[in-house]
Scaffold this active site. Sequence first.
Site, PDB file in Angstrom:
ATOM      1  CE  LYS A  86      -2.350  -1.361   3.656  1.00 27.19           C
ATOM      2  NZ  LYS A  86      -1.843  -2.755   3.782  1.00 27.19           N
ATOM      3  CB  THR A  87       3.768   2.348   2.043  1.00 28.37           C
ATOM      4  OG1 THR A  87       3.047   2.219   3.274  1.00 28.37           O
ATOM      5  CG2 THR A  87       4.664   3.563   2.111  1.00 28.37           C
ATOM      6  CG  ASP A 112      -0.093   3.366   6.901  1.00 25.37           C
ATOM      7  OD1 ASP A 112      -1.021   2.667   6.434  1.00 25.37           O
ATOM      8  OD2 ASP A 112       0.964   2.873   7.343  1.00 25.37           O
ATOM      9  CB  THR A 152      -4.860  -3.270   8.140  1.00 25.55           C
ATOM     10  OG1 THR A 152      -5.074  -2.589   9.389  1.00 25.55           O
ATOM     11  CG2 THR A 152      -3.460  -2.964   7.639  1.00 25.55           C
ATOM     12  NE  ARG A 167       6.098  -4.239   5.324  1.00 25.11           N
ATOM     13  CZ  ARG A 167       5.047  -3.605   5.827  1.00 25.11           C
ATOM     14  NH1 ARG A 167       4.501  -4.035   6.957  1.00 25.11           N
ATOM     15  NH2 ARG A 167       4.537  -2.560   5.208  1.00 25.11           N
TER      16      ARG A 167
END
Length: 339
Positions: free
Chosen positions: A66-67, A111, A160, A219
Site C-alpha cells: 500500500k505504501t 496510513d 488494514t 515484505r
Amino acid sequence: MEHAETDPYAQVEERDYEAALRPKTLAEFDGQPRVREQLALVLDAARHRGTTPDHVLLSGPPGLGKTTLAMIIAEEMGVGLRISSGPAIQHAGDLAAILSGLDEGEVLFLDEIHRLSRPAEEMLYLAMEDFRVDVIVGKGPGATAIPIELPPFTLVGATTRAGMLPGPLRDRFGFTAQLDFYDPADLSGIVANSAGKLGVSIHPDATDEIARRSRGTPRIANRLLRRVRDFAQVKGHPQAHRAVARAALELYEVDERGLDRLDRAVLGALCNLFDGGPVGLSTLALSVGEEIETVSEVAEPFLIREGLLVRTPRGRVATRAGYAHMGLRPPAQNPALFD
C-alpha cells in the site's frame, strides 16, 4: 517473522532495505495485476485531462504494497508526496496544518486512515470534496469559521480494516482497491528482483523456497531473503540454493508453510494444553506469554487463513489440519474440532 524489531538501529536498517527494494513505477510493481491495471487507467485518465487523479483508498493486510503504491502514484504523476498516518493526527488542527501546506497536485498518503479522530475525519470530508477547510477561531458564541482554500491534491488512504471506515469517508474515494495476498509465483519473481538489487546470487529453487514460506506477503519475502543472504555469506556459499535457503529459514524458525515460533507456540498450546479448544483468546495468549493483541493480530490471521485454527463464539479451536501440521493426533473425544 512479522514481529517488530526492538533495536532502533535494526528498525532503521529494515526501513532502508525496504526503501531500496521498493519498485518505483507501476511497470516494476509485481503482482496485483487487476489493481495495477485499474490504477494505471485512473492515472492515465488524469494525465489526459490535465487534472489530479481521484482520491484512492488502498485496503488489505500489512506488507502487500500500500505504501509502495502511494509512492508510485506520486512518481507516475511527477508530483511530491507527503506522508502521515491516522494515529499521528490527533486534532483537526493537525490535519489543517498538513492540508494547508500541500502544493498543487501533491499526493497526501494517510496510513491507517481508519484511526483518524472524529474531528479530523469531518474536516477531511470537506477537503476531499471541495478542497477547502474551515478553521474555527475563538470559542463559544463568538467563534467564527475561516475558510481556507486548498490546492487540488490526491489523497491516498491506506487501511488494514476497511470495515472500520465510516461510510461517508469511504464514499469520497474515487477509486478503491483491495490488495490480496500474493501467489508463490509472483513472490518468487519479487525475491529474484530483490536479490538482483542486493547483489545476491540465488538459484531459482531458492527463490521458490523463500516465496513458499513468505505468507503471501512481499515484505516478509524480502525479509527472509536478507536472512538467507546472511546465512549464505557467513557459511561460505557463493550461491544461495534450495538447501541453503531451507537451512537458513529453519535456523530462523520459519517452517515449510511459513509458520514462525509464535504461530507454532499458539497452535501447540491449543493442541497440547487445551485438547484443541475451544479456549478464550486471553487464556491462549497467557499460555504462550504474549499480549492478547499480538496473538490476535499477528498469529491468528495467518493460522486461520491456512485452515489450522478457527474462531468460534466459544473460543479458538484447532482444526484437524492444525494437529497434522504439528505432527499430533487429534483427540477423538473432542467434538468441537473442525475438519
